[in-house]
Design a protein around this motif. Structure first.
Motif, PDB file in Angstrom:
ATOM      1  N   THR A  72       0.906  -0.896   0.555  1.00 51.69           N
ATOM      2  CA  THR A  72      -0.305  -0.260   0.268  1.00 51.69           C
ATOM      3  C   THR A  72       0.755   1.263   0.496  1.00 51.69           C
ATOM      4  O   THR A  72       2.172   1.472   0.535  1.00 51.69           O
ATOM      5  CB  THR A  72      -0.894   0.018   1.361  1.00 51.69           C
ATOM      6  OG1 THR A  72      -0.567  -0.392   2.291  1.00 51.69           O
ATOM      7  CG2 THR A  72      -1.891  -1.408   0.685  1.00 51.69           C
ATOM      8  N   VAL A  73       0.433   2.289  -0.432  1.00 46.20           N
ATOM      9  CA  VAL A  73       1.177   4.007  -0.375  1.00 46.20           C
ATOM     10  C   VAL A  73       0.457   4.482   0.157  1.00 46.20           C
ATOM     11  O   VAL A  73      -1.314   5.367  -0.698  1.00 46.20           O
ATOM     12  CB  VAL A  73       1.369   3.795  -2.086  1.00 46.20           C
ATOM     13  CG1 VAL A  73       2.367   5.005  -1.999  1.00 46.20           C
ATOM     14  CG2 VAL A  73       2.068   2.510  -2.762  1.00 46.20           C
ATOM     15  N   LYS A  74       0.630   5.467   0.425  1.00 45.61           N
ATOM     16  CA  LYS A  74       0.485   7.192   1.161  1.00 45.61           C
ATOM     17  C   LYS A  74       1.158   8.202   0.899  1.00 45.61           C
ATOM     18  O   LYS A  74       2.454   7.860   1.791  1.00 45.61           O
ATOM     19  CB  LYS A  74      -0.295   6.865   2.591  1.00 45.61           C
ATOM     20  CG  LYS A  74       0.868   6.480   3.593  1.00 45.61           C
ATOM     21  CD  LYS A  74      -0.386   5.819   5.082  1.00 45.61           C
ATOM     22  CE  LYS A  74       0.613   5.938   5.825  1.00 45.61           C
ATOM     23  NZ  LYS A  74      -0.307   5.418   6.904  1.00 45.61           N
ATOM     24  N   TRP A  75       1.457   8.955   1.827  1.00 47.28           N
ATOM     25  CA  TRP A  75       1.449  10.461   1.535  1.00 47.28           C
ATOM     26  C   TRP A  75       2.559  10.590   2.990  1.00 47.28           C
ATOM     27  O   TRP A  75       1.431  10.325   4.082  1.00 47.28           O
ATOM     28  CB  TRP A  75       0.878  11.397   1.752  1.00 47.28           C
ATOM     29  CG  TRP A  75       0.593  11.674   0.263  1.00 47.28           C
ATOM     30  CD1 TRP A  75      -0.736  11.691  -0.420  1.00 47.28           C
ATOM     31  CD2 TRP A  75       1.267  12.527  -1.175  1.00 47.28           C
ATOM     32  NE1 TRP A  75      -0.581  12.087  -1.880  1.00 47.28           N
ATOM     33  CE2 TRP A  75       0.665  12.570  -1.817  1.00 47.28           C
ATOM     34  CE3 TRP A  75       2.747  12.962  -1.125  1.00 47.28           C
ATOM     35  CZ2 TRP A  75       0.963  13.067  -3.015  1.00 47.28           C
ATOM     36  CZ3 TRP A  75       3.056  12.969  -2.220  1.00 47.28           C
ATOM     37  CH2 TRP A  75       2.353  13.305  -2.975  1.00 47.28           C
ATOM     38  N   VAL A  76       3.256  10.891   3.499  1.00 52.67           N
ATOM     39  CA  VAL A  76       4.130  10.593   4.799  1.00 52.67           C
ATOM     40  C   VAL A  76       3.626  12.275   4.961  1.00 52.67           C
ATOM     41  O   VAL A  76       3.973  13.261   4.780  1.00 52.67           O
ATOM     42  CB  VAL A  76       5.486  10.826   4.556  1.00 52.67           C
ATOM     43  CG1 VAL A  76       6.314  11.062   5.602  1.00 52.67           C
ATOM     44  CG2 VAL A  76       5.436   9.601   3.456  1.00 52.67           C
ATOM     45  N   PRO A  77       3.353  12.031   5.943  1.00 53.59           N
ATOM     46  CA  PRO A  77       2.587  13.000   6.726  1.00 53.59           C
ATOM     47  C   PRO A  77       3.613  14.634   7.032  1.00 53.59           C
ATOM     48  O   PRO A  77       4.921  13.993   6.997  1.00 53.59           O
ATOM     49  CB  PRO A  77       2.049  12.854   8.149  1.00 53.59           C
ATOM     50  CG  PRO A  77       2.133  11.662   7.811  1.00 53.59           C
ATOM     51  CD  PRO A  77       3.264  10.585   7.331  1.00 53.59           C
ATOM     52  N   LYS A  78       3.263  15.602   6.525  1.00 55.15           N
ATOM     53  CA  LYS A  78       4.525  16.788   7.089  1.00 55.15           C
ATOM     54  C   LYS A  78       5.057  16.073   8.402  1.00 55.15           C
ATOM     55  O   LYS A  78       5.986  16.958   8.982  1.00 55.15           O
ATOM     56  CB  LYS A  78       3.574  18.432   6.828  1.00 55.15           C
ATOM     57  CG  LYS A  78       3.661  17.700   5.395  1.00 55.15           C
ATOM     58  CD  LYS A  78       2.468  19.537   4.968  1.00 55.15           C
ATOM     59  CE  LYS A  78       2.808  19.003   3.702  1.00 55.15           C
ATOM     60  NZ  LYS A  78       2.058  20.716   3.245  1.00 55.15           N
ATOM     61  N   THR A  79       3.749  15.782   9.530  1.00 57.00           N
ATOM     62  CA  THR A  79       4.695  16.089  10.817  1.00 57.00           C
ATOM     63  C   THR A  79       6.104  14.977  11.295  1.00 57.00           C
ATOM     64  O   THR A  79       6.072  14.783  12.013  1.00 57.00           O
ATOM     65  CB  THR A  79       3.453  15.413  11.796  1.00 57.00           C
ATOM     66  OG1 THR A  79       3.082  14.025  11.166  1.00 57.00           O
ATOM     67  CG2 THR A  79       2.345  16.497  11.683  1.00 57.00           C
ATOM     68  N   TYR A  80       6.459  13.960  10.313  1.00 52.37           N
ATOM     69  CA  TYR A  80       7.643  13.486  10.245  1.00 52.37           C
ATOM     70  C   TYR A  80       8.553  14.464  10.157  1.00 52.37           C
ATOM     71  O   TYR A  80       9.997  13.856  10.134  1.00 52.37           O
ATOM     72  CB  TYR A  80       7.445  12.227   9.141  1.00 52.37           C
ATOM     73  CG  TYR A  80       6.774  11.483   9.236  1.00 52.37           C
ATOM     74  CD1 TYR A  80       5.280  11.209  10.146  1.00 52.37           C
ATOM     75  CD2 TYR A  80       6.727   9.789   9.389  1.00 52.37           C
ATOM     76  CE1 TYR A  80       4.915   9.925  10.075  1.00 52.37           C
ATOM     77  CE2 TYR A  80       6.520   8.845   9.831  1.00 52.37           C
ATOM     78  CZ  TYR A  80       4.847   8.885  10.226  1.00 52.37           C
ATOM     79  OH  TYR A  80       4.348   7.413  10.328  1.00 52.37           O
ATOM     80  N   GLY A  81       8.646  15.342   9.480  1.00 54.11           N
ATOM     81  CA  GLY A  81       9.536  16.845   9.378  1.00 54.11           C
ATOM     82  C   GLY A  81      10.734  16.053   8.510  1.00 54.11           C
ATOM     83  O   GLY A  81      11.754  16.594   9.129  1.00 54.11           O
ATOM     84  N   LEU A  82      10.230  16.081   7.191  1.00 55.89           N
ATOM     85  CA  LEU A  82      11.068  15.417   5.983  1.00 55.89           C
ATOM     86  C   LEU A  82      11.211  16.818   5.581  1.00 55.89           C
ATOM     87  O   LEU A  82      10.418  17.140   6.150  1.00 55.89           O
ATOM     88  CB  LEU A  82      10.617  14.003   5.280  1.00 55.89           C
ATOM     89  CG  LEU A  82      10.079  12.720   5.557  1.00 55.89           C
ATOM     90  CD1 LEU A  82       9.842  11.937   4.227  1.00 55.89           C
ATOM     91  CD2 LEU A  82      11.537  12.562   6.253  1.00 55.89           C
ATOM     92  N   SER A  83      11.642  16.886   4.965  1.00 60.07           N
ATOM     93  CA  SER A  83      12.057  18.375   4.282  1.00 60.07           C
ATOM     94  C   SER A  83      11.621  18.072   3.293  1.00 60.07           C
ATOM     95  O   SER A  83      12.280  19.617   2.163  1.00 60.07           O
ATOM     96  CB  SER A  83      13.786  18.268   3.618  1.00 60.07           C
ATOM     97  OG  SER A  83      14.745  17.773   2.592  1.00 60.07           O
ATOM     98  N   ALA A  84      11.373  17.032   2.373  1.00 58.94           N
ATOM     99  CA  ALA A  84      10.767  17.105   0.904  1.00 58.94           C
ATOM    100  C   ALA A  84       9.420  16.075   1.417  1.00 58.94           C
ATOM    101  O   ALA A  84       9.771  15.477   1.914  1.00 58.94           O
ATOM    102  CB  ALA A  84      11.518  16.884   0.065  1.00 58.94           C
ATOM    103  N   PRO A  85       8.490  16.923   0.662  1.00 57.60           N
ATOM    104  CA  PRO A  85       7.610  15.137   0.174  1.00 57.60           C
ATOM    105  C   PRO A  85       7.724  13.467  -0.182  1.00 57.60           C
ATOM    106  O   PRO A  85       9.062  13.016  -0.708  1.00 57.60           O
ATOM    107  CB  PRO A  85       6.460  15.988  -0.884  1.00 57.60           C
ATOM    108  CG  PRO A  85       6.652  17.497  -1.287  1.00 57.60           C
ATOM    109  CD  PRO A  85       8.323  17.440  -0.588  1.00 57.60           C
ATOM    110  N   ASN A  86       6.991  13.135   0.290  1.00 55.89           N
ATOM    111  CA  ASN A  86       7.852  11.663   0.137  1.00 55.89           C
ATOM    112  C   ASN A  86       6.173  11.226   0.578  1.00 55.89           C
ATOM    113  O   ASN A  86       5.380  11.205   1.090  1.00 55.89           O
ATOM    114  CB  ASN A  86       8.778  10.984   1.219  1.00 55.89           C
ATOM    115  CG  ASN A  86      10.004  10.924   1.081  1.00 55.89           C
ATOM    116  OD1 ASN A  86      10.232  10.309   0.927  1.00 55.89           O
ATOM    117  ND2 ASN A  86      10.622  12.637   1.449  1.00 55.89           N
ATOM    118  N   VAL A  87       5.862   9.750  -0.425  1.00 54.54           N
ATOM    119  CA  VAL A  87       5.198   8.416   0.120  1.00 54.54           C
ATOM    120  C   VAL A  87       5.814   7.533   0.624  1.00 54.54           C
ATOM    121  O   VAL A  87       6.963   6.827   0.734  1.00 54.54           O
ATOM    122  CB  VAL A  87       4.530   8.015  -1.710  1.00 54.54           C
ATOM    123  CG1 VAL A  87       3.382   9.256  -1.977  1.00 54.54           C
ATOM    124  CG2 VAL A  87       5.764   7.915  -2.444  1.00 54.54           C
TER     125      VAL A  87
END
Length: 113
Positions: A72-87
């Protein structure tokens, strides 16, 4: 006569081209298939939201056991603190005897614009 160091490597090591060669086998889930799941998810997102995202390659150092269920695939929430968008490509259950019971691999995403 100069000394020659022998390097023992298999044919597959000698010809390794990167993620294109990192395929699922009996023990591990390939990064190629993980990236393809992310690309399909992003393609659906682009169609439904009229966006222009592109899934990049996951970290080539990652190794995960083969998944026993569909990914399954989903967007990684911004609360994870990554510097760019990830799935996140997620495996809910790995094959019996695996070193991990479940896993997720983050795949970076960038805008094509």
């Amino acid at each position: 006569m100069p000394a020659v160091a022998a390097h023992n490597c298999s044919a597959s090591e000698a010809a390794y081209r990167g993620i294109e060669d990192d395929r699922t086998n009996g023990v591990k889930h390939g990064l190629f298939e993980i990236r393809e799941e992310a690309r399909q998810f992003i393609a659906r997102e682009n169609l439904s939201r009229d966006t222009h995202w592109e899934a990049l390659d996951p970290n080539l150092k990652i190794q995960v056991p083969r998944c026993a269920v569909p990914l399954t695939v989903k967007w990684v929430p911004k609360t994870y603190g990554l510097s760019a968008p990830n799935v996140a490509v997620f495996c809910g259950r790995t094959i019996d005897g695996s070193w991990e019971k479940r896993w997720n691999v983050f795949v970076p995403v960038t805008s094509k614009r």
